[in-house]
Design a protein around this motif. Structure first.
Motif, short mmCIF file in Angstrom:
data_model
loop_
_atom_site.label_atom_id
_atom_site.label_comp_id
_atom_site.label_asym_id
_atom_site.label_seq_id
_atom_site.Cartn_x
_atom_site.Cartn_y
_atom_site.Cartn_z
N PHE A 130 -2.28 1.53 15.55
CA PHE A 130 -1.02 2.21 15.30
C PHE A 130 -0.78 2.35 13.80
O PHE A 130 -0.95 1.41 13.05
N ILE A 131 -0.41 3.55 13.40
CA ILE A 131 -0.03 3.76 12.01
C ILE A 131 1.45 4.07 11.99
O ILE A 131 1.89 5.05 12.57
N GLY A 132 2.21 3.24 11.35
CA GLY A 132 3.65 3.44 11.33
C GLY A 132 4.05 4.45 10.29
O GLY A 132 3.22 5.06 9.62
N SER A 133 5.35 4.61 10.17
CA SER A 133 5.87 5.53 9.18
C SER A 133 6.93 4.87 8.34
O SER A 133 7.58 5.51 7.54
N GLY A 134 7.11 3.58 8.54
CA GLY A 134 8.11 2.87 7.77
C GLY A 134 9.52 3.13 8.27
O GLY A 134 10.49 2.72 7.66
N GLN A 135 9.64 3.87 9.37
CA GLN A 135 10.97 4.20 9.87
C GLN A 135 11.31 3.37 11.10
O GLN A 135 12.40 3.48 11.64
N GLN A 179 10.73 -6.49 0.85
CA GLN A 179 9.31 -6.63 0.57
C GLN A 179 8.89 -5.66 -0.53
O GLN A 179 8.11 -6.00 -1.42
N ASP A 234 8.57 -2.88 -6.70
CA ASP A 234 9.20 -1.56 -6.64
C ASP A 234 10.71 -1.73 -6.71
O ASP A 234 11.41 -1.57 -5.74
N PRO A 294 9.31 9.05 14.65
CA PRO A 294 10.47 8.19 14.80
C PRO A 294 11.48 8.36 13.66
O PRO A 294 11.12 8.70 12.54
N GLY A 324 5.72 9.78 -13.51
CA GLY A 324 5.49 9.64 -12.09
C GLY A 324 6.41 8.69 -11.34
O GLY A 324 6.36 8.62 -10.13
N ARG A 325 7.26 7.96 -12.06
CA ARG A 325 8.08 6.98 -11.37
C ARG A 325 9.49 6.98 -11.95
O ARG A 325 9.67 6.87 -13.16
N LEU A 375 -2.17 -6.18 -2.33
CA LEU A 375 -2.49 -4.84 -1.87
C LEU A 375 -1.69 -4.50 -0.62
O LEU A 375 -1.93 -3.50 0.03
N THR A 376 -0.73 -5.34 -0.29
CA THR A 376 -0.04 -5.15 0.98
C THR A 376 1.29 -4.45 0.80
O THR A 376 2.13 -4.49 1.67
N ARG A 377 1.46 -3.84 -0.36
CA ARG A 377 2.73 -3.15 -0.61
C ARG A 377 2.96 -2.05 0.42
O ARG A 377 2.06 -1.28 0.72
N THR A 378 4.14 -1.99 0.95
CA THR A 378 4.41 -0.91 1.91
C THR A 378 5.37 0.09 1.31
O THR A 378 6.11 -0.24 0.43
#
Ligand SMILES: Nc1ncnc2c1ncn2[C@@H]1O[C@H](COP(=O)(O)OP(=O)(O)OP(=O)(O)O)[C@@H](O)[C@H]1O
Ligand SMILES: [Mg+2]
Lengths: 251, 438
Positions: free
Chosen positions: B24-29, B42, B48, B240, B378-379, B435-438
């Protein structure tokens, strides 16, 4: 062999200042076939590919696409023809998320504004079709991805829209065993769908597994273009290093 | 992979929690409000932070000045209705300038001439509207001033985007050169008073009390409407949506904070008999520009490509983005908004002189950086720059009230800038290994 090639490069030359990198290169790629491009570091493979993408136009030579002479002066020219490229350096924007990267330059819009839902769905579907397991969310920033994940995103980007020619510059360099298998399967699948695929790789095992033709670039000249079935790994290594020559160059 | 499905796909009954084939690939929603809040923290932990440090700094500064005013002066001058309104009008110009600069800073560029650009534009404005001179209609003159911004922005854009000269060099040259233009337009030592009531009203008059509440109602309605629109598009695509509670929570926050601000500004803050109350006119103007700018940056190709170019210009180019055009337009937008900042400033002080705009640009850059906009490009968001500008304005305002020498203001502002950059850098270094930044 009798088919017309989807793309046919003739006498391509390219130099950077005094350095002549491509010295009259010929290359053909056929729809439904995988054409491998091999050669030592610095042979000019990426340069040849960037010309095809319109990113670094050739200095001279002829490009025929579907039999028609075409000019590839900008990335837009290439994508308008249906040419998609996965670059060796991936060319992703770290500060954007996966969906944004996959759709960069061709966003779906609803009126003036983005249709984020639509893009998100297409992106997830494409990633899923590549059997991506480790990406948690398509809204992750690319900066947070591992090397292999980034490579997968770059590949997913190239197959997002139906392309006629997909060019992959060392697409499996950073991938693990399982992912490499997936990408090679994908390459095969694309070709079976009628797409012309050009793949650059240093891994001859992979090349022999997936390619229909093998083209060898040696110091800016194409020294061999052979159907995979008619050659051996040893011979190809010989052409790459220049210790063997092949006389059937002009297929 | 299809471009336009003839029929919308059936909304997957609930993609939320099921592990689909292929992983499953989520969308953060997905998930409830708890999951969303956790995901947010997180993101913050992974570096961030957005405007969070600036908001924290703002709160600390307000508390600090409230206490200092009480203890050092024996009376509360800082936390009063009058000073609050004052602060907003003092900050308006810097907020605008910082927002203007965001458009080029996001590209990894800089516009050192943004301040003096407004100087030239406002000089043109005062010369054109001079009662004993051309006596031009002030709206027309304002349009001319904005056009001056367009021309200067196009000039910078030409040299930066087309010729390829670093923006630092081009705009440094303009910073010097345009001061000369202003000087020639106004003559040395000249101070031009502005006597156009409507123009002065921008910074010196207030909305009627009801106007403030209408403004808040419009903000809430637009915010709610956009949320519904977004959700409708996502539903149509079959992806979603965030839990609806989040929409309500966001509206509630805007309603409470906005309601508080409007209520405070609706109090009589006059020290004489003539009543002064209401939201300063400049506030809705700034909010409108903030909203339009954010809309453009978040939801249109122009904005997306600015971020893309700031993140990786070569990747943007290879994606077929017209890098030169986008850069060029960004410089025009920056210059025009800088002129708007100049309008606020001229309206506030009621005059323009030959030195107008020469000392503001670095504060604008500082404001953006304090707010969390990255100078590497860029940020960052317009809102961040606005909050950063408020921080700097609060420092100036608070220290001014305490009757401290002006030097202290500079020292503190500089210190805050370095502190903000440090917080940003440290949070990023800490997040670097993950590397686990979402
Ligand atoms: N932009 C450039 N300017 C100058 N020289 C260049 C440029 N790009 C490539 N070259 C030179 O052209 C030659 C071929 O480079 P290219 O990247 O095409 O090699 P390659 O076959 O892709 O090698 P590798 O297997 O290492 O990827 C190299 O000698 C390289 O130094
Ligand atoms: Mg290469």
């Amino acid at each position: 062999m009798a088919d017309t090639p989807l793309i046919e490069l003739t006498d391509i030359v390219k130099s950077f200042g005094p350095v002549s990198v491509l010295k009259g290169v010929n290359l053909k790629a056929f729809p439904g076939k995988v054409t491998a491009l091999v050669g030592d570091n610095g042979a000019g493979k990426s340069t040849l590919i960037k010309g095809l993408a319109g990113v670094q136009p050739y200095d001279g030579g002829e490009v025929r696409f579907d039999g028609q002479a075409v000019h590839l002066h900008s990335p837009r020219d290439a994508s308008a023809l249906g040419i998609e490229v996965v670059y060796q350096d991936l060319a992703l924007c770290d500060n954007l998320d996966i969906v944004q990267n996959m759709f960069l330059g061709r966003e779906e819009t609803a009126g003036l504004i983005f249709d984020e839902g639509q893009m998100e769905r297409e992106a997830s579907e494409t990633l899923r079709s590549l059997s991506v397991r480790t990406v948690k969310s398509v809204r992750q920033k690319v900066s947070s991805l591992s090397g292999g994940q980034r490579q997968t995103v770059a590949i997913a980007r190239s197959v997002l829209k139906k392309a006629k020619l997909v060019v992959l510059d060392e697409p499996t360099a950073a991938l693990g065993v399982a992912q490499t298998e997936q990408v090679l399967n994908l390459v095969r699948r694309l070709a079976d769908q009628g797409v012309a695929v050009i793949i650059i790789s240093h891994n001859l095992q992979d090349v022999f597994k997936v390619a229909d033709y093998i083209n060898v670039l040696y110091l800016g000249t194409m020294v061999a273009a052979i159907p995979t079935a008619e050659t051996t790994s040893d011979d190809v290594v010989g052409y790459i290093t220049g210790s063997k020559t092949y006389d059937g160059v002009n297929v | 992979m299809t471009t336009t499905p003839a029929t919308p796909p059936p909304p997957p009954t609930d993609t939320t929690n099921l592990p689909a084939e292929g992983g499953f690939i989520g969308s953060g929603q997905e998930g409830g409000i708890g999951d969303q809040v956790r995901a947010y923290f997180q993101r913050v932990r992974s570096g961030d932070m957005g405007a969070l440090p600036a908001i924290g700094g703002l709160i600390v500064l307000v508390i600090l000045f409230t206490i200092l005013s009480q203890t050092m002066l024996g009376q509360q001058f800082f936390l009063t209705e009058r000073n609050f309104a004052n602060l907003l009008t003092q900050a308006a110009s810097l907020v605008m300038l910082a927002m203007a600069l965001v458009f080029v800073i996001l590209l990894g560029e800089i516009d050192l001439s943004a301040g003096v650009t407004s100087g030239v534009a406002l000089s043109a404005f005062v010369v054109l509207t001079k009662p004993d001179g051309p006596n031009m209609n002030w709206v027309l003159a304002l349009v001319v001033a904005l056009l001056v911004g367009v021309v200067i922005g196009a000039f910078i854009g030409f040299f930066v985007a087309r010729v390829g000269i670093p923006s630092f060099v081009v705009t440094l040259g303009l910073f010097i050169g345009l001061q000369g233009v202003t000087l020639i337009l106004l003559g040395a030592g000249g101070v031009f008073r502005i006597q156009i009531p409507e123009f002065l009203a921008i910074q010196n008059a207030n909305l009627p009390i009801w106007g403030g509440w209408v403004m808040l109602a419009i903000i809430l309605a637009v915010s709610f409407g956009m949320s519904l629109w977004d959700r409708a598009l996502r539903t149509r695509a079959g992806v979603p949506n965030r839990t609806f509670a989040l929409v309500i929570a966001k509206l509630a926050v805007i309603a409470v904070l906005g309601g508080f601000v409007v209520a405070v500004l609706s109090q009589n803050r006059s020290s004489s008999i003539k009543e002064i109350a209401g939201v300063p006119i400049v506030v809705p103007v700034v909010l409108l520009i903030l909203w339009i700018g954010t809309f453009a940056l978040d939801r249109t190709k122009f904005g997306r490509y600015i971020y893309a170019i700031g993140g990786n210009a070569e990747a943007a180019r290879r994606s077929g983005i017209k890098v030169i055009t986008i850069r060029w337009v960004a410089f025009i937008v920056c210059s025009v908004l800088a002129v708007v900042a100049g309008v606020f400033s001229a309206s506030k002080v009621g005059s323009v002189n030959a030195g107008f705009g020469t000392d503001t640009v670095l504060s604008g850059v500082a404001a953006a950086v304090v707010g969390g906009v990255s100078l590497f490009g860029g940020r960052g968001r317009l809102m961040h720059a606005a909050i950063g500008a408020l921080v700097i304005a609060v420092i100036a305002n608070g220290l001014g009230l305490l009757n401290l020498p002006a030097g202290v203001n500079y020292i503190v502002t500089g210190g805050v800038l370095v502190l903000a950059a440090t917080v940003d850098a440290v949070s990023r270094v800490r997040a670097g290994g993950s590397l686990t930044r979402t």
